[in-house]
Scaffold this active site. Structure first.
Site, PDB file in Angstrom:
ATOM      1  N   GLY A  45      23.648  -8.824  28.777  1.00 51.87           N
ATOM      2  CA  GLY A  45      24.988  -8.256  28.890  1.00 51.87           C
ATOM      3  C   GLY A  45      25.620  -8.053  27.524  1.00 51.87           C
ATOM      4  O   GLY A  45      24.942  -7.723  26.546  1.00 51.87           O
ATOM      5  N   GLU A  69      -5.160  -1.676  10.604  1.00 49.64           N
ATOM      6  CA  GLU A  69      -3.697  -1.733  10.516  1.00 49.64           C
ATOM      7  C   GLU A  69      -3.074  -1.527  11.893  1.00 49.64           C
ATOM      8  O   GLU A  69      -2.095  -2.194  12.259  1.00 49.64           O
ATOM      9  CB  GLU A  69      -3.181  -0.675   9.545  1.00 49.64           C
ATOM     10  CG  GLU A  69      -1.668  -0.662   9.424  1.00 49.64           C
ATOM     11  CD  GLU A  69      -1.146   0.343   8.418  1.00 49.64           C
ATOM     12  OE1 GLU A  69       0.092   0.427   8.259  1.00 49.64           O
ATOM     13  OE2 GLU A  69      -1.968   1.044   7.779  1.00 49.64           O
ATOM     14  N   ILE A  99       0.850  -1.185   0.000  1.00 43.20           N
ATOM     15  CA  ILE A  99       0.000   0.000   0.000  1.00 43.20           C
ATOM     16  C   ILE A  99       0.887   1.237   0.000  1.00 43.20           C
ATOM     17  O   ILE A  99       1.836   1.342   0.785  1.00 43.20           O
ATOM     18  CB  ILE A  99      -0.985   0.004   1.192  1.00 43.20           C
ATOM     19  CG1 ILE A  99      -1.989   1.158   1.053  1.00 43.20           C
ATOM     20  CG2 ILE A  99      -0.275   0.017   2.531  1.00 43.20           C
ATOM     21  CD1 ILE A  99      -3.251   0.963   1.875  1.00 43.20           C
ATOM     22  N   GLN A 128      17.971 -10.013  43.211  1.00 42.99           N
ATOM     23  CA  GLN A 128      16.688  -9.364  43.467  1.00 42.99           C
ATOM     24  C   GLN A 128      16.347  -8.325  42.402  1.00 42.99           C
ATOM     25  O   GLN A 128      15.200  -8.233  41.952  1.00 42.99           O
ATOM     26  CB  GLN A 128      16.676  -8.722  44.857  1.00 42.99           C
ATOM     27  CG  GLN A 128      15.296  -8.157  45.225  1.00 42.99           C
ATOM     28  CD  GLN A 128      15.288  -7.450  46.557  1.00 42.99           C
ATOM     29  OE1 GLN A 128      15.935  -6.414  46.711  1.00 42.99           O
ATOM     30  NE2 GLN A 128      14.584  -8.017  47.534  1.00 42.99           N
ATOM     31  N   MET A 160       1.054   4.838   0.756  1.00 44.18           N
ATOM     32  CA  MET A 160       0.547   6.050   1.397  1.00 44.18           C
ATOM     33  C   MET A 160       1.675   7.047   1.634  1.00 44.18           C
ATOM     34  O   MET A 160       1.606   8.193   1.208  1.00 44.18           O
ATOM     35  CB  MET A 160      -0.115   5.704   2.740  1.00 44.18           C
ATOM     36  CG  MET A 160      -1.378   4.888   2.667  1.00 44.18           C
ATOM     37  SD  MET A 160      -2.068   4.697   4.336  1.00 44.18           S
ATOM     38  CE  MET A 160      -3.456   3.618   4.022  1.00 44.18           C
ATOM     39  N   ILE A 212       7.911   1.730   1.735  1.00 45.04           N
ATOM     40  CA  ILE A 212       6.779   0.864   1.406  1.00 45.04           C
ATOM     41  C   ILE A 212       7.145  -0.604   1.638  1.00 45.04           C
ATOM     42  O   ILE A 212       7.985  -1.166   0.929  1.00 45.04           O
ATOM     43  CB  ILE A 212       6.327   1.074  -0.052  1.00 45.04           C
ATOM     44  CG1 ILE A 212       6.027   2.560  -0.306  1.00 45.04           C
ATOM     45  CG2 ILE A 212       5.116   0.208  -0.356  1.00 45.04           C
ATOM     46  CD1 ILE A 212       5.012   3.174   0.629  1.00 45.04           C
ATOM     47  N   THR A 213       6.493  -1.212   2.632  1.00 42.38           N
ATOM     48  CA  THR A 213       6.702  -2.632   2.912  1.00 42.38           C
ATOM     49  C   THR A 213       6.190  -3.461   1.741  1.00 42.38           C
ATOM     50  O   THR A 213       5.103  -3.220   1.229  1.00 42.38           O
ATOM     51  CB  THR A 213       5.963  -3.026   4.202  1.00 42.38           C
ATOM     52  OG1 THR A 213       6.429  -2.215   5.273  1.00 42.38           O
ATOM     53  CG2 THR A 213       6.187  -4.490   4.538  1.00 42.38           C
TER      54      THR A 213
END
Length: 365
Positions: free
Chosen positions: A325, A228, A109, A265, A111, A143-144
């Site tokens: 780490g 979406e 899409i 802790q 946009m 755009i994916t």
């Protein structure tokens, strides 16, 4: 606590998705698209009667593998699908949906533009009437599926004037003269995902490429953005919880100063906080999924789910990296890749700042 939105049938479907991913792996290949089509996954958003909970289950399981897998496939079956089903004629559906369902045609899409970002009302791509059709000029970015898409729903200005008016939606197909894509964009995370710029240079579009109402494109997009955004929220929290679960196992196995690091802790309390935040977030997202399946989800509720899940996801993953780490900073570690993959979620599908603006307006502010 049982997740009440999902029935036994939904959980059986979840098992089938997990088995599919076990066999096909997390890579986003042509074979994966076709296999997903054969499995029926790409049809979930295409039927007249749809239970959105199945789409949510599929998005969750994809996100547990990688965010790239979830974003690439969900754009196709969760984001583009409603446009192709709800705004098209029978002839258009007959023309496009078989390839979309089979995975032979990957969708995207269009946009976002280089100069507009989340401000969809300010887009500059234009479609001008010429003879019996339209001439499209402009560009889209981030755009994916853009590099490999065979079909793109493109928002273009058809009537100059007010910001949110005069925008229409067109289907642009690969191979149309003047439609080109740039190279795959070099992103910080999700390198497996195909993300590209799209360019339209005097692309002639027959009348049958227009979908929805002429000049009604902005309203069409606003009506479908909540889906979406809830889909993004589902992926965000599923991804975060999966990596958190893996980190808890690591914290029980890794030793320092003669004891498991999870038994200190500070780390124990931190993990308790993260698990609680993940579970509470997922409970809200689940309720949004139920509301959306019933046709009751509002744009404001979707905005809340999207921004909060994205923030929670990034907070959780940042702590997970810290718990690993030095190893957490190595690309060979899944936690490091997940951390990078998640950084975009407060940006895409409407930035978190835009989501807060929507919520604030609803408060009358």
């Amino acid at each position: 606590m049982p997740r009440r939105p999902f029935t036994e049938d939904h959980e059986l479907f979840r098992d089938s998705v997990r088995e599919f991913l076990r066999r096909h792996g997390p890579g986003i290949t042509r074979d994966l698209w076709l296999a997903a089509g054969r499995q029926g996954f790409l049809e979930l958003g295409l039927g007249e009667e749809r239970d959105y909970r199945y789409q949510a289950v599929l998005i969750e399981e994809l996100a547990k593998q990688t965010m790239a897998l979830a974003s690439s496939l969900s754009i196709h079956f969760d984001v583009v699908a409603p446009y192709l089903v709800e705004l098209t004629t029978p002839e258009q559906r007959e023309r496009w949906l078989p390839g979309v369902a089979s995975g032979e045609t990957v969708t995207a899409i269009g946009m976002t533009e280089p100069s507009a970002g989340s401000d969809l009302a300010a887009l500059r791509t234009s479609a001008v009437r010429r003879d019996d059709g339209w001439v499209l000029n402009g560009s889209k970015t981030f755009i994916t599926n853009g590099y490999s898409a065979g079909l793109v729903v493109v928002a273009a200005r058809t009537t100059p004037g007010a910001r949110g008016k005069g925008i229409s939606l067109f289907v642009v197909e690969r191979g149309m003269p003047g439609f080109t894509t740039g190279p795959k964009l070099d992103k910080v995370g999700q390198p497996e995902a195909d993300t590209a710029e799209l360019f339209f240079d005097d692309v002639w579009l027959p009348p049958g490429q227009l979908i929805g109402e002429l000049d009604g494109g902005f309203a069409h997009m606003m009506q479908r953005l909540p889906q979406e955004r809830i889909g993004a929220a589902v992926a965000n929290i599923a991804h975060a919880r999966q990596i958190l679960d893996e980190t808890i196992v690591y914290a029980g196995e890794r030793h320092a100063f003669g004891q498991a690091i999870g038994s200190f802790q500070h780390n124990k309390f931190l993990l308790a906080e993260l698990v609680t935040k993940a579970d509470v977030t997922r409970a809200y997202v689940d309720q949004c999924v139920v509301a959306h399946a019933a046709g009751e989800l509002t744009a404001v509720e979707a905005a809340k789910a999207k921004w909060w899940s994205a923030q929670t996801q990034n907070e959780i993953l940042d702590h997970c990296v810290q718990l690993y780490g030095g190893y957490g900073y190595m690309n060979e570690q899944r936690v490091a890749r997940a951390w990078k993959d998640a950084r975009v979620t407060p940006i895409w599908a409407g930035s978190n700042e835009i989501m807060k603006e929507l919520i604030g307006r609803d408060l009358g502010l």
